[in-house]
Structures are given as C-alpha cells and as structure tokens.
Design an enzyme around this catalytic site. Structure first.
Site, mmCIF file in Angstrom:
data_model
loop_
_atom_site.group_PDB
_atom_site.id
_atom_site.type_symbol
_atom_site.label_atom_id
_atom_site.label_comp_id
_atom_site.label_asym_id
_atom_site.label_seq_id
_atom_site.Cartn_x
_atom_site.Cartn_y
_atom_site.Cartn_z
ATOM 1 N N ARG A 240 -4.710 6.161 -8.139
ATOM 2 C CA ARG A 240 -3.508 6.428 -8.938
ATOM 3 C C ARG A 240 -3.062 5.180 -9.671
ATOM 4 O O ARG A 240 -3.129 4.065 -9.130
ATOM 5 C CB ARG A 240 -2.341 6.858 -8.032
ATOM 6 N N SER B 263 -5.686 0.080 0.517
ATOM 7 C CA SER B 263 -5.525 0.539 1.918
ATOM 8 C C SER B 263 -6.780 0.345 2.755
ATOM 9 O O SER B 263 -7.305 1.287 3.351
ATOM 10 C CB SER B 263 -5.109 2.007 1.937
ATOM 11 N N ASP C 153 -0.848 0.072 2.459
ATOM 12 C CA ASP C 153 0.020 1.251 2.308
ATOM 13 C C ASP C 153 1.121 1.304 3.384
ATOM 14 O O ASP C 153 2.214 1.804 3.135
ATOM 15 C CB ASP C 153 -0.795 2.557 2.320
#
Length: 917
Positions: free
Chosen positions: A539, A602, A656
């Site tokens: 994203r 992450s 994250d």
C-alpha cells in the site's frame, strides 16, 4: 342372473343407507383437513409452551427432556440388560450388541405378568417384584455375579435431570401403585436391588418407551429422529435443538424430548372437537380430566368409545331394533382387538356378526354394516389426530434445520398400529398430506422399547468412553493458573535477556530498539507519505494530519506484489515498490512533491537509527535475494535514485506493531504498548532508556519491538507444547522457530485444530472414523473457520454446514466436539498472549516504582478483532496475572498506514526541537 344383480344392488343400497345413517349420527367425529391443520397449529403452540421455562408449569404437553443426547452410530458394542415396565406385561431382556463392521444385535428375553395387586398396590412391593423378576432372569440365563449396565424402560411421565434419574409425575394407563409419585424411580429400584446379593447391576439410563422405540429404529436407520407409540397408550418423542430447550442448561447439540402428548387438550384446548362419548368415557376412567388426547386415540379406549356409541344408537332405536344386551351395557366388553377384527378387509363383516353375537345381540346385515362403519369412524379419527400432532413435530424439525424439504424416519410401535389392518395406511396418508415438505419413512420397531432401552444404555456407555478420550486430549490445552504464571515469569526473564548486551545474542525474544523516542502530543501536522509492505499486497498512502483536533485523513492505493517479484532479486522488488510510488504520486497529482516518508516494513529488522533497518530474515513467503543482512532503507533510496523522477525524505522505518501503538497513542496519550494478534503475533512497548544496554544514553524512553514470536525457541515452554504443536511446527516453513507465535497466532491455530481432528478421527471419535482427503490437506482449516464455528450466534446446523464445505460429513455430536476443540485451541492462544502481555505491564509498573499502574494497550489483528472470545479471554488473563495494573485496550485503526505517518511526524517534530530529544 337378474336375481344376482338385484341382490348386489340391494346390498350396495343397504350399505350406503347404513353409512349415511352413521355419518349423520357421528358428524362431530369426522374431522376436515382444515380442522386437522388447526389442530396441528394448536399442538405446535403447545410444544412451544412446554419448552419454555416460564410457560412449562402451565403447559399441558410437558415436553420432558430425556437427557438422551445421541442416537446409535453403529460403533456400540457389549452386553446390556433392559427392563420394560408399563404395558400389560413386564419384560426383562439381555441384549448383545456387536460392531463387527455390521450392526448386529442378539437378544434373550423373558416376560413376567403384572397382576393388579402389584400395579395398584404398594409402591415398594412393585419395585421388589421387578427386582425379583430380574434376579430370576439372571439366574435362568447364568448371569449371576456378572456386572452389567442396565437400561430401564419406564412408560410413564417422569421429570428427568439426568439420564439415570426420573421423578414420576403421574401414573397413567392401569397403573396406580401408592407412594411412587414424586419420587425417583431409579433410586427406588436400586435400593431394592441391593437386597439381592447376586445382582450386580448399574442402572445407566431411565428411558420412556417412546424414546426406546426411536433408539431401536435409529440403530437400523440413522435418519430416525422421531418415535411414536400408538398402543395401549400413545406418545411421541423427537430430537430437539438444545438451544430451544429452556429447561436444560447449554445450547450445544440436540436432546430427545418426550412430548407426553397424551395430555394435549387437558387445558381445554380440544373442547370443540371432543364429543359427548369422549366426555362419558373420561368420566368413567381412572383419571378423569387427564390424558384427553390419549383417550381419543389409544388402544385402551377405542373399544370403549365404540361400545358407548353403539349403546346410544341402540337406545335411539338405530341399531339392533332397539335391543340392548347386558354385555353391551358393561364397561370394557368391547376392546381394540374387536375393533381391528371388525375392520378387516373381506372378513370384517363376518367378524362383526360373530363379535356382536358374543355380546348377546342378534344383528341384522344392516346392523353389521353400521357397526363396522362406527369402528371405521372411531379409528380413522384416532389416526387423523395422531397424524396432526406428528405433522406438527415433523414441521418443527424441518424449521429447526432450516430446510426446504426434510428427509426423516419415524420409528413406530404399539399394538393398535401393529394389529389394526387399516391404521398405518390411514396415518401415513394424512401425515404426508399435512406435512407435504417432509419425506417420511415409517419404520416399525422390532422388539420395541426394551431393545431401545438397551440401545440408550449402549449409546450412553459409548459416549461415556468417547468423552473420556476427548477430555484427555482437550485437557492438554487447558492451562492452569500455575502454568500461566510460569509462562509470565519466563517471558519476563526473556525480555531482560534481550535487553542485556551480554545475553542479547542468545535471547529468543530479540527486543529490537526502534529509535522511536516519543509519542504524538497533538501538535503534529502536515502531509506525509506512508508505505506498507508486509504481505502479498503493498500500500502507498497519503496521510494529512491536522494539529489540535487530532484529525487524520488518509488516501491510499493498493498494489499487488507478484510471486516472481516476492521471490526474485532485491533490486527487482525495490524497483517494483518505486514504480508503485510513482503511480500513486501521479494518481494523487503530487508528482515532484518532496514529502517526508514513513516505511512500514513488517519483517524482523535490526535498527541502528530510526531510518536505518537491517533485514534479519524474510518471513511470510518473501524470498527476494540480496536483502537479508542489508539496510532496506538504503535499498529503497538506491531504487529511487535509479528511477530519477522524484526525491523523497525517508524519515523512519517502522514495524507494524509500533505503528499500532502510535496510532492508538494519537487517541490516548496513556498508550505505551502495541499488540498485534492476527496472522502473526508481536508486541512493542515504551522502555526506559536506562534498561536498554544496546543503545547509548540513559535519558527518556524508546519503543522496543520485542519480536516475541520467537519466545520458547530455546525450549523454555516445551512443558506446555503438545504433540499437535510439534506436528504443526515440523510441517511449517521454519521448523523450530517462532514457537510462541505458532501457539498464539491466526496463521497456525486452524492447523493445530486440523491435527487434533485427524487424531480424534483415527481413534474413531469423530466422522465415523473416516479421515477424508480434505482433512489430510494442510492449511484447509483456516483460522476464520474457528471464529465462525465458535460464534455464540451460530447454531450447530451452521457448524455442520461449515464442516461440509470442508468436505467433512459430520453428525450433530461431531459438530459439538469440533466446536470444543476450536474453543480449547483459541482459548489457550488468548491465555498465552495474555500471560506474555502481563509480563510486560508488570515490568512497566515495577520499572516506574508504582504501587498501581494505569496503562493503555493499542491492539490490531484479525484474531483479536474477529474472533468472538479471544479478546475477552486475553483481557481476563492479563487482569488475573497483573492485578496491580489497570489495563485498557483500544483497537487500532490502520496502524501500519496511519501509524507510519505519525511516527514520521513525531520524528520530524523531535528533529526540529532537539531540546525535547
């Protein structure tokens, strides 16, 4: 020839005249389809009333729970005894049930009389007589000193609170023994059996004869879930969903309900269809005002109804030329066998003449035709009423299962059903008319209710043995408080090892410094880019933060990362990422804008600064070469340079979990811990700088990314790891690594459940011992199925549907076990997570020297958010293990996007005011 035709015409005319005469006289006994549908609706309402806790006391149809929760599955075996008390004879039976791949039952039985002085005398004498007969049977069959389980068929309304107990509500039929009502008949029987030294019998089940009938038929046909008796008395039972039975605790599975439908109408619900003959019969019975439905249906009363009608017709001059014999005036002189004989095809008229002659009457041909038609109307009404109530039960079963069409079997027994030549055919036809959406098979019970009591006992024995084995497996997942305290202590020790410079290299909990020194204070503002790489999708976000009102607006675009890129070269991966950023900037009209950027990455990284992160190892299916051991921020910068289209200020590389904490801290300044319980499991928290030996400086705090998934990789929690955990670990991509994560995270819980189900099936405890190909498939049991199966709102039927989607053909009992397995695995996961978190909050309290700590945890992850019980169990565990900490949990909203932007904003703020730093 003409004379023959004339005779035939005369006889036909005579028959028509007599039938019309009787039809006019018994007009009220003829029930239309409309009336039957109305009776069906009334019975459904009565069932509902009987099942409700508040309405049951006033319900006439008592809907008694029997505590029979399962029907035979064919795996039952062993020797069982059975007693049957309730009819005209008392029966003792030895049943040998053997599996041998086919359902096989061998029986030996003995009948004993039940004289009136026993059935209507003293209650203790009745039970002594039963025990004497049983002892006699055991001697005759050479069974003395052999310990055998026994099922007791007791055909009277009893209130049960367990399978082997029953309080007699009232005697019915011809029984009236004193001092038995309101006592437990099983304890009465057990007490008198103790007087016989050679009797070693264990009463496992008290069974109503109707339930026995259903169980006998269910042994031969697994679709059988209804039992009906139409004999001396009448009754029905069926398998009801536990969630509908208010009288019994628990919502799981099904239980057989003994309707005791004979009392339908005792509250006046059938007054409009009762006739003067029904009322007269009732007044002369042993129990006036009781069992009114039974008195219109069962074999004990049909003959008497016919007698009362014939007597009234004779008095009115409509039969026998007005003559009445003393036999016709005597109660009980016509019984159901007479009625059945008179209705026989072909010889019915001859039988009628003979029976009437035996009653001292001289019938004409016309009288015989009329009497035969009276019998037909009385028995037809009986079949119609039975059909209406049975159709109500079948419709209820269909609605419970939410099916358009129901396929089911009804187990049938009773002398009236068996000996009456027309009765079964009439009953079946009307049931099918009233319940057109039900495909019903009627199965005649062989050896009736006595074999059924043995089957209930056999099922109870099987369920008991299976339950023990299942409980042994589930016990492995039930953690005691001591075990959880031990996990908490070990986690605390591992946190310290990870922070310590000397032991850090060997620590399983890596305690990685993130170089995030501060939390949002509400003054952050501006536009930031955020990247989020952690799975198959990537994203890019534009995050606009406005100060003062803590308002954040986000715009994002999702890009796929193809497998060939995930597992190609590092250069290809980062070039793909930069291509996605370029597409996004163009899409947002920001080409050429120089924006500060936060990169949520992450994967485990060792950081030496907030914008420096060396990849320790790839996880989650990524395998891009030349990345492990490299600084991923430098690799991103190089890729931007190669593109040579725009320049970005990469301020922070973010895990994250840290993003989750920062997002929640923007809402609640008390938030100093971030927890992710989703596909993976991790936790971060704000640690005192003085405790972090890996980073210079003692002032202030820094966020530590614990990477706690590796907790236990040194074997410190092997005492609570099960064989199933080991199987899951061995079959994973990284055997021996991330052991704590494999016991607590969404990626693995379904797989643990699958391993348990395979083991239980191998032992014949599930899915009839058949391991389907689908069950052998790794990864088939996704964690989302655990969440669905454990949902409180989900009925077992829906659980069965989920299992069917997985190719697992489950019974109701299988579904209960699967639900229990899912519950045990997810509960342990939540408790282990809670124990780990309790170690961290206790550490924070002690580090700050506080008596009482108030702290907020920001949480993200599908397991925490979507599982119906995970969050509650986790919170309860933290509260129990860290009682001096007041821990509040808030859900994170997009930790990896918004969180990355907030970390970037805080880092920019701290750079601009070195004083605070």
């Amino acid at each position: 020839m003409f004379a023959v035709h004339l005779m035939a015409f005369y006889f036909t005319k005579l028959k028509e005249d007599q039938i019309k005469k009787v039809d006019r006289f018994l007009y009220h006994m003829r029930l239309s389809d409309e009336t039957l549908l109305d009776i069906m609706a009334r019975f459904q309402a009565e069932m509902e009333k009987g099942l409700g806790k508040d309405t049951n006391p006033t319900a006439s149809v008592k809907m008694l729970p029997t505590f029979v929760r399962a029907i035979p599955d064919g795996s039952e075996n062993g020797e069982f005894l059975s007693l049957d008390l309730g009819g005209s004879k008392f029966r003792v039976l030895k049943v040998q049930v053997s599996e041998e791949g086919k359902r096989n039952v061998q029986m030996e039985s003995q009948f004993y009389p039940t004289p009136n002085e026993i059935t209507r005398g003293n209650g203790t004498e009745l039970f002594e007589y039963v025990a004497d007969c049983l002892a006699d049977f055991m001697r005759t069959k050479g069974l003395q000193h052999k310990k055998l389980p026994l099922g007791f068929t007791f055909s009277f309304p009893c209130r049960q609170t367990k399978l082997e107990e029953g309080i007699l509500l009232s005697w019915t039929k011809k029984f009236k023994a004193r001092g038995v009502q309101d006592t437990d008949v099983v304890s009465r029987l057990t007490k008198v059996m103790k007087k016989h030294k050679d009797l070693d019998v264990d009463v496992l089940a008290l069974v109503n004869d109707t339930v026995g009938t259903m169980m006998t038929c269910a042994y031969d046909d697994p679709y059988c879930e209804v039992g009906v008796i139409i004999g001396t008395g009448t009754n029905a039972c069926y398998m009801e969903d536990m969630s509908n039975i208010d009288l019994v605790e628990g919502d799981e599975g099904r239980m057989c309900i003994n309707t005791e439908w004979g009392a339908f109408g005792d509250d006046g619900a059938l007054e409009d269809i009762r006739t003067e003959f029904d009322r007269e019969l009732d007044l002369g019975s042993l129990n006036p005002g009781k069992q009114l439905f039974e008195k219109m249906i069962s074999g004990l009363y049909l003959g008497e109804l016919v007698r009362l009608i014939l007597l009234k017709m004779a008095k009115a001059g409509l039969l026998f030329g007005g003559a009445k014999s003393s036999a016709l005036l005597t109660k009980g002189k016509i019984d159901t066998q007479h009625v059945a004989a008179m209705e026989k095809y072909k010889e019915g008229l001859a039988n009628t003449r003979e029976i009437l002659a035996d009653l001292g009457l001289e019938p004409t041909e016309a009288d015989c035709i009329a009497v035969q038609h009276v019998c037909t109307i009385v028995s037809f009404r009986s079949a119609n009423l039975c059909a209406a109530a049975l159709a109500a039960i079948l419709s209820r079963l269909r609605e419970n299962k939410k099916l358009a069409r129901l396929r089911t079997t009804v187990g049938m027994d009773g002398t009236l059903y068996k000996i009456h030549p027309q009765y079964p055919k009439r009953l079946h036809k009307v049931v099918r008319k009233l319940a057109p959406n039900c495909d019903v098979r009627f199965l005649l019970s062989e050896s009736g209710s006595t074999k059924g009591a043995a089957m209930v006992t056999a099922v109870a024995s099987r369920v008991q043995a299976q339950r023990k084995q299942i409980d042994e497996v589930l016990a492995l997942f039930r953690l005691t408080r001591e075990q959880l305290v031990d996990v908490q202590g070990k986690m605390r020790a591992e946190l310290e090892y990870g922070l310590n410079k000397k032991s850090h290299a060997l620590a399983t909990v890596k305690m990685l410094p993130t170089y995030v020194y501060g939390m949002p204070d509400g003054t952050e503002k501006g536009k930031y880019l955020a990247l989020d790489l952690g799975g198959t999708n990537f994203r890019v976000l534009l995050v606009k933060i406005r100060s003062g009102r803590r308002s954040v607006r986000m715009y994002n675009k999702i890009f796929a990362i193809p497998l060939e890129i995930m597992q190609g070269t590092g250069e290809e991966l980062f070039d793909h990422i930069v291509q996605c950023i370029a597409d996004f900037l163009e899409y947002m009209g920001l080409k050429g804008a120089q924006l500060p950027l936060g990169f949520t990455f992450s994967f485990p990284c060792r950081q030496t600064n907030i914008d420096k992160g060396t990849l320790i190892e790839w996880t989650k299916g990524f395998k891009a070469t030349d990345c492990e051991g490299e600084d991923v921020v430098d690799m991103l910068r190089e890729a931007i340079k190669r593109r040579n289209e725009f320049d970005l200020d990469i301020v922070a590389i973010v895990n994250d979990t840290v993003g989750t904490m920062m997002t929640c801290a923007h809402e609640d300044p008390n938030c100093e811990i971030g927890l992710i319980a989703g596909t993976g499991s991790n936790m971060c928290y704000m640690e005192e700088m003085r405790n972090i030996e890996l980073v210079e400086g003692d002032e202030g705090k820094m966020c530590i990314n614990t990477e706690w998934g590796g907790f236990g990789d040194n074997g410190c929690i092997d005492d609570i790891r099960t064989q199933y955990d080991k199987e899951v670990d061995e079959g994973s991509l990284n055997p021996g690594k991330q052991r704590y994560e494999k016991m607590t995270s969404g990626m693995y819980l379904g797989e643990i459940v699958r391993q348990i189900l395979i083991d239980l099936t191998k032992h014949g405890l599930l899915f009839r011992g058949q391991i389907s190909e689908r069950l052998r498939t790794r990864g088939i049991f996704e964690t989302k199925f655990l969440s669905q199966i454990e949902s409180d709102r989900l009925a077992l039927l829906q659980v069965r549907r989920i299992l069917q989607q997985l190719g697992l053909d489950s019974t109701c009992e299988d579904s209960i076990v699967v639900k229990e397995v899912c519950g045990a695995v997810s509960r342990r996961a939540a408790q282990l997570c809670g124990a780990g978190l309790a170690a961290v909050v206790e550490k924070r309290r002690q580090d700050q020297g506080l008596e009482h700590l108030k702290i907020t945890v920001g949480v993200d992850g599908t397991l925490y958010k979507l599982h119906p019980h995970f969050s509650r169990v986790l919170q309860e565990t933290v509260k129990e293990l860290a009682p001096q900490c007041d821990v509040m949990f808030i859900l994170s909203e997009d930790g990896s996007g918004k969180g990355a932007a907030l970390i970037t904003a805080v880092a920019k703020r701290l750079q601009q005011s070195p004083r605070e730093n």
